[in-house]
Design a protein around this motif. Structure first.
Motif, PDB file in Angstrom:
ATOM      1  N   ARG A  56       0.848  -1.194   0.000  1.00 11.38           N
ATOM      2  CA  ARG A  56       0.000   0.000   0.000  1.00 11.38           C
ATOM      3  C   ARG A  56       0.882   1.241   0.000  1.00 11.38           C
ATOM      4  O   ARG A  56       1.951   1.282   0.617  1.00 11.38           O
ATOM      5  CB  ARG A  56      -0.914   0.022   1.239  1.00 11.38           C
ATOM      6  CG  ARG A  56      -1.861  -1.157   1.356  1.00 11.38           C
ATOM      7  CD  ARG A  56      -2.803  -1.311   0.168  1.00 11.38           C
ATOM      8  NE  ARG A  56      -3.658  -0.159  -0.016  1.00 11.38           N
ATOM      9  CZ  ARG A  56      -4.899  -0.039   0.468  1.00 11.38           C
ATOM     10  NH1 ARG A  56      -5.413  -1.013   1.199  1.00 11.38           N
ATOM     11  NH2 ARG A  56      -5.628   1.033   0.195  1.00 11.38           N
ATOM     12  N   ASP A  71      -3.170   5.485  -2.075  1.00  6.51           N
ATOM     13  CA  ASP A  71      -3.145   4.811  -3.375  1.00  6.51           C
ATOM     14  C   ASP A  71      -4.535   4.804  -3.989  1.00  6.51           C
ATOM     15  O   ASP A  71      -5.507   5.291  -3.394  1.00  6.51           O
ATOM     16  CB  ASP A  71      -2.589   3.384  -3.237  1.00  6.51           C
ATOM     17  CG  ASP A  71      -3.285   2.594  -2.125  1.00  6.51           C
ATOM     18  OD1 ASP A  71      -4.451   2.920  -1.790  1.00  6.51           O
ATOM     19  OD2 ASP A  71      -2.674   1.655  -1.584  1.00  6.51           O
ATOM     20  N   GLU A  72      -4.634   4.241  -5.189  1.00  6.85           N
ATOM     21  CA  GLU A  72      -5.898   4.299  -5.923  1.00  6.85           C
ATOM     22  C   GLU A  72      -7.030   3.585  -5.189  1.00  6.85           C
ATOM     23  O   GLU A  72      -8.183   4.027  -5.221  1.00  6.85           O
ATOM     24  CB  GLU A  72      -5.710   3.690  -7.326  1.00  6.85           C
ATOM     25  CG  GLU A  72      -4.845   4.523  -8.255  1.00  6.85           C
ATOM     26  CD  GLU A  72      -5.374   5.934  -8.427  1.00  6.85           C
ATOM     27  OE1 GLU A  72      -6.601   6.096  -8.595  1.00  6.85           O
ATOM     28  OE2 GLU A  72      -4.571   6.887  -8.389  1.00  6.85           O
ATOM     29  N   LYS A  73      -6.714   2.491  -4.518  1.00  4.71           N
ATOM     30  CA  LYS A  73      -7.753   1.761  -3.791  1.00  4.71           C
ATOM     31  C   LYS A  73      -8.362   2.635  -2.699  1.00  4.71           C
ATOM     32  O   LYS A  73      -9.584   2.677  -2.519  1.00  4.71           O
ATOM     33  CB  LYS A  73      -7.165   0.490  -3.191  1.00  4.71           C
ATOM     34  CG  LYS A  73      -8.201  -0.370  -2.469  1.00  4.71           C
ATOM     35  CD  LYS A  73      -7.595  -1.674  -1.976  1.00  4.71           C
ATOM     36  CE  LYS A  73      -8.654  -2.543  -1.298  1.00  4.71           C
ATOM     37  NZ  LYS A  73      -8.091  -3.837  -0.831  1.00  4.71           N
ATOM     38  N   GLN A  74      -7.508   3.351  -1.975  1.00 10.31           N
ATOM     39  CA  GLN A  74      -8.019   4.210  -0.912  1.00 10.31           C
ATOM     40  C   GLN A  74      -8.751   5.420  -1.473  1.00 10.31           C
ATOM     41  O   GLN A  74      -9.770   5.851  -0.930  1.00 10.31           O
ATOM     42  CB  GLN A  74      -6.858   4.669  -0.020  1.00 10.31           C
ATOM     43  CG  GLN A  74      -7.282   5.371   1.259  1.00 10.31           C
ATOM     44  CD  GLN A  74      -7.922   4.425   2.265  1.00 10.31           C
ATOM     45  OE1 GLN A  74      -7.846   3.206   2.116  1.00 10.31           O
ATOM     46  NE2 GLN A  74      -8.550   4.986   3.287  1.00 10.31           N
ATOM     47  N   ASP A  76     -10.397   5.549  -4.255  1.00 12.45           N
ATOM     48  CA  ASP A  76     -11.718   5.085  -4.695  1.00 12.45           C
ATOM     49  C   ASP A  76     -12.672   4.972  -3.509  1.00 12.45           C
ATOM     50  O   ASP A  76     -13.856   5.311  -3.614  1.00 12.45           O
ATOM     51  CB  ASP A  76     -11.591   3.724  -5.390  1.00 12.45           C
ATOM     52  CG  ASP A  76     -10.946   3.832  -6.764  1.00 12.45           C
ATOM     53  OD1 ASP A  76     -10.869   4.961  -7.295  1.00 12.45           O
ATOM     54  OD2 ASP A  76     -10.516   2.788  -7.297  1.00 12.45           O
ATOM     55  N   ALA A  77     -12.153   4.495  -2.367  1.00 14.10           N
ATOM     56  CA  ALA A  77     -12.994   4.384  -1.172  1.00 14.10           C
ATOM     57  C   ALA A  77     -13.423   5.762  -0.686  1.00 14.10           C
ATOM     58  O   ALA A  77     -14.568   5.950  -0.237  1.00 14.10           O
ATOM     59  CB  ALA A  77     -12.241   3.644  -0.066  1.00 14.10           C
ATOM     60  N   TYR A 281     -18.522   0.399   1.282  1.00 14.30           N
ATOM     61  CA  TYR A 281     -17.425   1.291   1.667  1.00 14.30           C
ATOM     62  C   TYR A 281     -16.539   0.655   2.727  1.00 14.30           C
ATOM     63  O   TYR A 281     -15.302   0.636   2.591  1.00 14.30           O
ATOM     64  CB  TYR A 281     -17.981   2.621   2.174  1.00 14.30           C
ATOM     65  CG  TYR A 281     -16.960   3.435   2.930  1.00 14.30           C
ATOM     66  CD1 TYR A 281     -15.846   3.970   2.276  1.00 14.30           C
ATOM     67  CD2 TYR A 281     -17.079   3.652   4.308  1.00 14.30           C
ATOM     68  CE1 TYR A 281     -14.892   4.690   2.966  1.00 14.30           C
ATOM     69  CE2 TYR A 281     -16.128   4.370   4.999  1.00 14.30           C
ATOM     70  CZ  TYR A 281     -15.040   4.892   4.332  1.00 14.30           C
ATOM     71  OH  TYR A 281     -14.089   5.602   5.017  1.00 14.30           O
ATOM     72  N   GLU A 284     -14.327  -2.141   1.452  1.00 15.36           N
ATOM     73  CA  GLU A 284     -13.209  -1.668   0.639  1.00 15.36           C
ATOM     74  C   GLU A 284     -12.164  -0.927   1.460  1.00 15.36           C
ATOM     75  O   GLU A 284     -10.982  -0.957   1.129  1.00 15.36           O
ATOM     76  CB  GLU A 284     -13.730  -0.754  -0.468  1.00 15.36           C
ATOM     77  CG  GLU A 284     -14.586  -1.449  -1.513  1.00 15.36           C
ATOM     78  CD  GLU A 284     -13.796  -2.510  -2.270  1.00 15.36           C
ATOM     79  OE1 GLU A 284     -12.632  -2.250  -2.623  1.00 15.36           O
ATOM     80  OE2 GLU A 284     -14.348  -3.606  -2.483  1.00 15.36           O
ATOM     81  N   GLU A 287      -8.867  -2.364   5.149  1.00 11.02           N
ATOM     82  CA  GLU A 287      -7.414  -2.515   5.162  1.00 11.02           C
ATOM     83  C   GLU A 287      -6.727  -1.168   5.272  1.00 11.02           C
ATOM     84  O   GLU A 287      -5.759  -1.009   6.027  1.00 11.02           O
ATOM     85  CB  GLU A 287      -6.930  -3.249   3.917  1.00 11.02           C
ATOM     86  CG  GLU A 287      -5.429  -3.517   3.937  1.00 11.02           C
ATOM     87  CD  GLU A 287      -4.939  -4.215   2.680  1.00 11.02           C
ATOM     88  OE1 GLU A 287      -4.778  -5.447   2.725  1.00 11.02           O
ATOM     89  OE2 GLU A 287      -4.728  -3.521   1.659  1.00 11.02           O
ATOM     90  N   GLY A 288      -7.226  -0.179   4.529  1.00  9.72           N
ATOM     91  CA  GLY A 288      -6.631   1.148   4.600  1.00  9.72           C
ATOM     92  C   GLY A 288      -6.726   1.759   5.988  1.00  9.72           C
ATOM     93  O   GLY A 288      -5.798   2.423   6.453  1.00  9.72           O
TER      94      GLY A 288
END
Length: 337
Positions: A56, A71-74, A76-77, A281, A284, A287-288
């Motif tokens: 991450r 990052d992109e995953k976070q 997006d969330a 939400y 997703e 983890e962040g």
């Protein structure tokens, strides 16, 4: 006015006991599958030297210790939770009774900048500033919008009596001294200006007793209580914001605490929609929220952390659990005198 609600008519949903929709539980699998400017250049250069931990990406500006990835995953969330809040507030970006023609607005901890941009589009009269630790905002923005990279825990560079409105959202675990933070907000606001803060709690509750201490939700809340004590940056601001804001000297302080269901188990159709948003939400973003704190501060292994997160996701999708989390929206006004 103190203690009154600024929500639009009918927007008292999420305040009483939530009725369970017993008709949707034909099978556990069906339920689980229902959702799935010169100095700036120097700062930007430092801010883009990102750090990577366990796959991450995290910001590097300042001490680089903020718990959340960028990052992109976070990201997006973060955009997803923005849409969730819009749904809950009936499409409104805020509920504070600010003037129809605000001149200067500050979005503290703006993240992807989605709220900042939306506000600038809706209020062309306003100069809207978004500030965050990471330069992850888009390049194409409205002409009345700009972004700054800075640590809001440090001294603010904006002058006294500058802003008509300060927007704060999801800063739990991010502020070292909330008393000092609210004093900065009070100073930066113009007399009569408003602050609004929106926070989610880490505590999962239920009206029917289905959320019990043996579930991972209890350990989740305990973990963030401990992390706040270790870092000096509390994760309990959802429960504490109103008191801190009153202590800072604001007036006309109001708080709306909304029960946000986790999953589409509520009978009310709007609450069901809220639950869909919140479950997606949280699934997703788990983890962040937890990875850096559990591994760096509590000494958990990556493997133990992932097992715990898997248990959390399983509980989020259990149709027998009718959990909800408190969502706090606090509005307050700087005195005119």
């Amino acid at each position: 006015m103190a203690g009154s609600s600024h929500l639009p008519p009918g927007q008292q949903l999420g305040t009483g006991d939530i009725e369970v929709d017993v008709d949707i539980f034909d099978g556990d699998s069906a339920y689980a599958e229902s959702t799935h400017q010169d100095d700036t250049q120097t700062l930007a250069s430092e801010a883009t030297k990102f750090k990577w931990e366990h796959g991450r990406r995290y910001h590097a500006y300042g001490n680089g210790e903020y718990w959340g990835p960028n990052d992109e995953k976070q990201l997006d969330a973060e955009d997803m939770v923005h849409q969730m809040f819009l749904t809950i507030l009936r499409g409104r970006l805020f509920q504070a009774p600010i003037p129809e023609d605000p001149h200067r607005v500050l979005d503290v901890g703006c993240g992807t900048g989605i709220w900042t941009i939306d506000f600038a589009d809706q209020y062309p009269s306003a100069e809207v500033i978004g500030v965050d630790l990471s330069p992850v905002q888009p390049q194409t923005i409205p002409p009345n919008c700009r972004f700054e990279i800075d640590d809001i825990n440090k001294d603010w560079t904006w002058g006294e009596n500058t802003f008509d409105f300060i927007h704060v959202r999801m800063l739990t675990g991010s502020i070292r001294d909330w008393d000092a933070f609210y004093q900065k907000c009070l100073k930066a606001l113009r007399p009569g200006g408003w602050i609004e803060q929106v926070e989610l709690s880490s505590h999962t509750k239920s009206d029917d007793g289905t959320i019990t201490p043996d579930l991972p939700f209890k350990e989740w809340a305990d973990v963030f209580l401990k992390l706040g004590e270790m870092t000096g940056q509390t994760f309990q601001i959802c429960e504490e914001a109103k008191g801190w804001i009153e202590k800072a000297g604001f007036e006309n302080v109001t708080e709306n605490v909304i029960k946000l269901p986790i999953g589409p188990w509520a009978k009310d159709e709007r609450l069901k929609e809220w639950g869909v948003w919140s479950r997606v939400y949280l699934s997703e973003a788990l983890e962040g929220f937890a990875l850096r704190g559990l591994t760096n501060h509590l000494g958990w292994s990556y493997e133990k952390t992932q097992i715990f997160l898997t248990q959390m996701r399983h509980s989020l999708r259990d149709p027998k659990l009718h959990g909800w989390v408190p969502l706090s929206v606090v509005d307050a006004q700087k005195p005119m005198a």
